[in-house]
Design a protein around this motif. Structure first.
Motif, PDB file in Angstrom:
ATOM      1  N   ASP A 114     -30.147  49.670  70.502  1.00 36.92           N
ATOM      2  CA  ASP A 114     -31.023  50.810  70.722  1.00 36.92           C
ATOM      3  C   ASP A 114     -31.832  51.035  69.459  1.00 36.92           C
ATOM      4  OD1 ASP A 114     -30.022  51.443  73.314  1.00 36.92           O
ATOM      5  OD2 ASP A 114     -28.279  52.402  72.385  1.00 36.92           O
ATOM      6  N   CYS A 115     -33.070  51.458  69.635  1.00 33.78           N
ATOM      7  CA  CYS A 115     -33.925  51.785  68.503  1.00 33.78           C
ATOM      8  C   CYS A 115     -35.018  52.732  68.994  1.00 33.78           C
ATOM      9  CB  CYS A 115     -34.540  50.528  67.878  1.00 33.78           C
ATOM     10  SG  CYS A 115     -35.672  49.643  68.969  1.00 33.78           S
ATOM     11  N   ALA A 116     -35.784  53.270  68.067  1.00 32.60           N
ATOM     12  CA  ALA A 116     -36.924  54.093  68.442  1.00 32.60           C
ATOM     13  C   ALA A 116     -37.880  53.231  69.258  1.00 32.60           C
ATOM     14  CB  ALA A 116     -37.613  54.629  67.197  1.00 32.60           C
ATOM     15  N   PRO A 117     -38.368  53.731  70.397  1.00 34.82           N
ATOM     16  CA  PRO A 117     -39.224  52.918  71.268  1.00 34.82           C
ATOM     17  C   PRO A 117     -40.432  52.311  70.554  1.00 34.82           C
ATOM     18  CG  PRO A 117     -38.641  54.965  72.360  1.00 34.82           C
ATOM     19  CD  PRO A 117     -38.124  55.068  70.951  1.00 34.82           C
ATOM     20  N   GLU A 118     -41.000  53.022  69.619  1.00 30.89           N
ATOM     21  CA  GLU A 118     -42.183  52.514  68.918  1.00 30.89           C
ATOM     22  C   GLU A 118     -41.847  51.385  67.946  1.00 30.89           C
ATOM     23  OE1 GLU A 118     -40.704  56.145  66.647  1.00 30.89           O
ATOM     24  OE2 GLU A 118     -41.038  55.651  68.748  1.00 30.89           O
ATOM     25  N   ARG A 119     -40.563  51.155  67.682  1.00 26.27           N
ATOM     26  CA  ARG A 119     -40.154  50.075  66.768  1.00 26.27           C
ATOM     27  C   ARG A 119     -39.600  48.867  67.512  1.00 26.27           C
ATOM     28  NH1 ARG A 119     -36.824  50.784  61.986  1.00 26.27           N
ATOM     29  NH2 ARG A 119     -38.012  48.957  61.428  1.00 26.27           N
ATOM     30  N   ALA A 120     -39.502  48.923  68.833  1.00 24.46           N
ATOM     31  CA  ALA A 120     -38.863  47.850  69.594  1.00 24.46           C
ATOM     32  C   ALA A 120     -39.528  46.495  69.370  1.00 24.46           C
ATOM     33  CB  ALA A 120     -38.829  48.191  71.081  1.00 24.46           C
ATOM     34  N   ASP A 121     -40.846  46.419  69.455  1.00 24.28           N
ATOM     35  CA  ASP A 121     -41.535  45.136  69.273  1.00 24.28           C
ATOM     36  C   ASP A 121     -41.349  44.603  67.858  1.00 24.28           C
ATOM     37  OD1 ASP A 121     -42.386  45.163  71.898  1.00 24.28           O
ATOM     38  OD2 ASP A 121     -44.402  45.887  71.423  1.00 24.28           O
ATOM     39  N   GLU A 122     -41.474  45.488  66.875  1.00 20.71           N
ATOM     40  CA  GLU A 122     -41.313  45.090  65.469  1.00 20.71           C
ATOM     41  C   GLU A 122     -39.904  44.551  65.213  1.00 20.71           C
ATOM     42  OE1 GLU A 122     -40.639  47.334  61.188  1.00 20.71           O
ATOM     43  OE2 GLU A 122     -41.362  48.498  62.907  1.00 20.71           O
ATOM     44  N   LEU A 123     -38.889  45.264  65.706  1.00 20.72           N
ATOM     45  CA  LEU A 123     -37.508  44.835  65.474  1.00 20.72           C
ATOM     46  C   LEU A 123     -37.158  43.577  66.265  1.00 20.72           C
ATOM     47  CD1 LEU A 123     -35.800  48.330  65.337  1.00 20.72           C
ATOM     48  CD2 LEU A 123     -36.031  46.689  63.454  1.00 20.72           C
ATOM     49  N   THR A 124     -37.702  43.443  67.460  1.00 23.37           N
ATOM     50  CA  THR A 124     -37.492  42.224  68.242  1.00 23.37           C
ATOM     51  C   THR A 124     -38.028  41.015  67.480  1.00 23.37           C
ATOM     52  OG1 THR A 124     -37.545  43.409  70.340  1.00 23.37           O
ATOM     53  CG2 THR A 124     -38.029  41.057  70.422  1.00 23.37           C
ATOM     54  N   ASP A 125     -39.202  41.151  66.888  1.00 24.92           N
ATOM     55  CA  ASP A 125     -39.790  40.061  66.106  1.00 24.92           C
ATOM     56  C   ASP A 125     -38.983  39.802  64.834  1.00 24.92           C
ATOM     57  OD1 ASP A 125     -42.020  38.148  65.554  1.00 24.92           O
ATOM     58  OD2 ASP A 125     -42.298  39.486  63.834  1.00 24.92           O
ATOM     59  N   LEU A 126     -38.623  40.859  64.118  1.00 23.30           N
ATOM     60  CA  LEU A 126     -37.867  40.716  62.871  1.00 23.30           C
ATOM     61  C   LEU A 126     -36.534  40.018  63.126  1.00 23.30           C
ATOM     62  CD1 LEU A 126     -37.271  41.419  59.849  1.00 23.30           C
ATOM     63  CD2 LEU A 126     -36.252  43.527  60.719  1.00 23.30           C
ATOM     64  N   ILE A 127     -35.815  40.463  64.132  1.00 20.99           N
ATOM     65  CA  ILE A 127     -34.492  39.902  64.408  1.00 20.99           C
ATOM     66  C   ILE A 127     -34.611  38.511  65.037  1.00 20.99           C
ATOM     67  CG2 ILE A 127     -32.409  40.203  65.803  1.00 20.99           C
ATOM     68  CD1 ILE A 127     -32.901  43.306  65.376  1.00 20.99           C
ATOM     69  N   GLY A 128     -35.453  38.374  66.050  1.00 19.91           N
ATOM     70  CA  GLY A 128     -35.565  37.092  66.749  1.00 19.91           C
ATOM     71  C   GLY A 128     -36.180  35.997  65.918  1.00 19.91           C
ATOM     72  N   ASN A 129     -37.293  36.289  65.284  1.00 16.96           N
ATOM     73  CA  ASN A 129     -37.995  35.266  64.506  1.00 16.96           C
ATOM     74  C   ASN A 129     -37.523  35.191  63.063  1.00 16.96           C
ATOM     75  OD1 ASN A 129     -39.653  34.389  66.651  1.00 16.96           O
ATOM     76  ND2 ASN A 129     -40.978  36.151  66.348  1.00 16.96           N
ATOM     77  N   GLY A 130     -37.203  36.323  62.483  1.00 11.80           N
ATOM     78  CA  GLY A 130     -36.781  36.337  61.084  1.00 11.80           C
ATOM     79  C   GLY A 130     -35.324  35.966  60.912  1.00 11.80           C
ATOM     80  N   VAL A 131     -34.437  36.777  61.483  1.00 12.13           N
ATOM     81  CA  VAL A 131     -33.003  36.567  61.282  1.00 12.13           C
ATOM     82  C   VAL A 131     -32.503  35.354  62.068  1.00 12.13           C
ATOM     83  CG1 VAL A 131     -30.712  37.598  61.520  1.00 12.13           C
ATOM     84  CG2 VAL A 131     -32.665  39.027  60.859  1.00 12.13           C
ATOM     85  N   PHE A 132     -32.668  35.391  63.391  1.00 19.62           N
ATOM     86  CA  PHE A 132     -32.085  34.337  64.227  1.00 19.62           C
ATOM     87  C   PHE A 132     -32.768  32.988  64.003  1.00 19.62           C
ATOM     88  CE2 PHE A 132     -30.682  37.559  67.756  1.00 19.62           C
ATOM     89  CZ  PHE A 132     -29.830  38.180  66.858  1.00 19.62           C
ATOM     90  N   GLN A 133     -34.085  32.931  64.147  1.00 18.18           N
ATOM     91  CA  GLN A 133     -34.783  31.655  63.981  1.00 18.18           C
ATOM     92  C   GLN A 133     -34.696  31.175  62.540  1.00 18.18           C
ATOM     93  OE1 GLN A 133     -36.105  29.860  66.701  1.00 18.18           O
ATOM     94  NE2 GLN A 133     -35.928  28.269  65.145  1.00 18.18           N
ATOM     95  N   GLY A 134     -34.702  32.112  61.598  1.00 17.23           N
ATOM     96  CA  GLY A 134     -34.536  31.730  60.183  1.00 17.23           C
ATOM     97  C   GLY A 134     -33.210  31.029  59.948  1.00 17.23           C
ATOM     98  N   GLY A 135     -32.160  31.524  60.586  1.00 20.07           N
ATOM     99  CA  GLY A 135     -30.853  30.874  60.478  1.00 20.07           C
ATOM    100  C   GLY A 135     -30.840  29.508  61.148  1.00 20.07           C
ATOM    101  N   PHE A 136     -31.426  29.435  62.337  1.00 21.85           N
ATOM    102  CA  PHE A 136     -31.502  28.147  63.039  1.00 21.85           C
ATOM    103  C   PHE A 136     -32.304  27.129  62.247  1.00 21.85           C
ATOM    104  CE2 PHE A 136     -30.876  30.275  67.445  1.00 21.85           C
ATOM    105  CZ  PHE A 136     -29.493  30.240  67.281  1.00 21.85           C
ATOM    106  N   ASP A 137     -33.430  27.554  61.674  1.00 21.29           N
ATOM    107  CA  ASP A 137     -34.260  26.637  60.890  1.00 21.29           C
ATOM    108  C   ASP A 137     -33.474  26.091  59.687  1.00 21.29           C
ATOM    109  OD1 ASP A 137     -36.336  26.982  62.663  1.00 21.29           O
ATOM    110  OD2 ASP A 137     -37.477  28.326  61.350  1.00 21.29           O
TER     111      ASP A 137
END
Length: 145
Positions: A114-137
């Motif tokens: 859960d997060c503030a609705p206005e931050r959902a896209d930003e956090l999805t990108d940060l976590i998906g592309n930054g954290v998760f994909q960064g680890g996979f890379d």
């Protein structure tokens, strides 16, 4: 509830990749964003319920609790207890599956929070592309892509 899902193929057998990431305290050894980590209270790093406290290279501090660990399924599930990201009720699972064609690994990392609705896209990108994909890379750099 916001959902994030990232997947990748790593050029090594699942048991080898799992050996590198199984240690709940081992993030600094394979994830490029993590500076240091410790398990609170001296608990074993594979004990369900243990809490890891780690510092990011950018200075951020995060605490996570291990909710499940399966050597059979090559999977772990954890929750965030404390984080500067502004997420609540965060539950994530990192799972590996063998690809028998070529001895590779299909890696999946997903989270719901859960997060503030206005931050959902930003956090999805940060976590998906930054954290998760960064680890996979980083794992693909270590084992091959």
């Amino acid at each position: 509830m916001t959902e994030v899902y990232t997947s990748s193929v790593i050029g090594a057998p699942a048991d080898q990749v799992w050996a590198a990431i199984r240690d709940f305290n081992g993030l600094p050894s394979w994830h490029p964003a993590i500076a240091e980590s410790r398990i609170e209270g001296g608990a074993p790093a594979d004990q369900v319920g243990c809490v890891r406290a780690f510092r990011l290279k950018d200075g951020g501090f995060i605490r996570e609790k291990l909710l499940a660990l399966s050597d059979y399924d090559f999977a772990c599930t954890y929750s965030i207890l404390e984080s500067p990201m502004g997420v609540e009720n965060y539950i994530a699972t990192l799972k590996l599956s063998p690809i028998t064609d070529g001895g590779r690994t299909f890696a999946e990392w997903s989270a719901e929070f859960d997060c503030a609705p206005e931050r959902a896209d930003e956090l999805t990108d940060l976590i998906g592309n930054g954290v998760f994909q960064g680890g996979f890379d980083a794992l693909k750099g270590r084992f091959g892509g």
